[in-house]
Design an enzyme around this catalytic site. Structure first.
Site, PDB file in Angstrom:
ATOM      1  N   TYR A   1      -5.678 -24.059 -19.632  1.00 27.32           N
ATOM      2  CA  TYR A   1      -4.670 -23.409 -18.790  1.00 27.32           C
ATOM      3  C   TYR A   1      -5.060 -23.533 -17.319  1.00 27.32           C
ATOM      4  CZ  TYR A   1      -1.698 -19.815 -16.747  1.00 27.32           C
ATOM      5  OH  TYR A   1      -0.799 -19.152 -15.955  1.00 27.32           O
TER       6      TYR A   1
ATOM      7  N   GLU B   1       3.057 -13.133 -18.786  1.00 25.14           N
ATOM      8  CA  GLU B   1       2.558 -12.126 -17.839  1.00 25.14           C
ATOM      9  C   GLU B   1       3.020 -10.724 -18.247  1.00 25.14           C
ATOM     10  OE1 GLU B   1       0.260 -12.661 -15.771  1.00 25.14           O
ATOM     11  OE2 GLU B   1       0.345 -14.832 -15.549  1.00 25.14           O
TER      12      GLU B   1
ATOM     13  N   TRP C   1      -6.011 -11.326 -20.566  1.00 15.89           N
ATOM     14  CA  TRP C   1      -5.307 -12.601 -20.489  1.00 15.89           C
ATOM     15  C   TRP C   1      -5.698 -13.518 -21.646  1.00 15.89           C
ATOM     16  CZ3 TRP C   1      -1.046 -14.466 -19.030  1.00 15.89           C
ATOM     17  CH2 TRP C   1      -0.851 -15.833 -18.836  1.00 15.89           C
TER      18      TRP C   1
END
Length: 185
Positions: A17, A39, A47
């Site tokens: 990512y 998000e 995360w």
């Protein structure tokens, strides 16, 4: 400020990512919708958890096809709330469905999500937050800021000596057209 690069580079989960998505401009509607949803799903969580659930989120939300998600009803909400592969938070699930419907309207007014974002550039972080709160559900300051950092509209958390940051500096991103000082004021 912590630097994403400090733990992402070389990490099996965060590395891909970091190396190929974080901070890079994105125009594809489904990918933008996915990133906003990620998000939203991350709020209050780690995360890494969202990255681990990414494939399941894509499957559960029909590849983030805006029209399909916008058509979801009560049966879909029940299906999503029973899906152990995703973040099962009713407020977040309802926000994602609502936001898909908002994106359909944005298509009508601006031609798409990417065009809508570009039409509002440049805004300070506070102005972006106000706009997102007025437009979408479940988009507070952290969610809005992280989303816009992830697509290059706000300065992100790559170190200046990070190879990805060097690449982004060479190709340019929307926030770079104004400069970091504008966003930090």
């Amino acid at each position: 400020m912590g630097w994403y690069c400090d733990y992402a580079i070389g990490d099996a989960l965060h590395g891909p990512y970091h190396d190929t998505e974080y901070g890079f401009p994105e125009e594809d509607e489904a990918r933008l919708f996915e990133r906003l949803t990620m998000e939203i799903m991350q709020a209050g969580l780690n995360w890494g958890l969202v990255l681990r659930k990414r494939a399941s989120l894509n499957a559960a939300f029909d590849g983030f096809d805006v029209d399909r998600v916008a058509s979801y009803g009560d049966d879909d909400v029940a299906r999503l709330m029973a899906d152990e592969g995703i973040v099962r938070n009713r407020l977040k699930v309802h926000a994602v469905i609502h936001n898909a419907r908002v994106l359909q309207g944005i298509r009508e007014s601006h031609g798409g999500f990417a065009s809508w974002i570009a039409a509002h550039h440049p805004l300070t972080k506070l102005e972006w937050i106000k706009l997102f709160k007025k437009t979408f559900k479940f988009t507070g300051g952290e969610i809005t800021g992280e989303f816009l950092m992830s697509i290059g509209y706000l300065p992100g958390t790559h170190r200046d000596d990070c190879p990805v940051q060097v690449q982004l500096m060479e190709q340019g991103t929307p926030w770079m057209t104004i400069g970091r000082d504008f966003y930090e004021a």
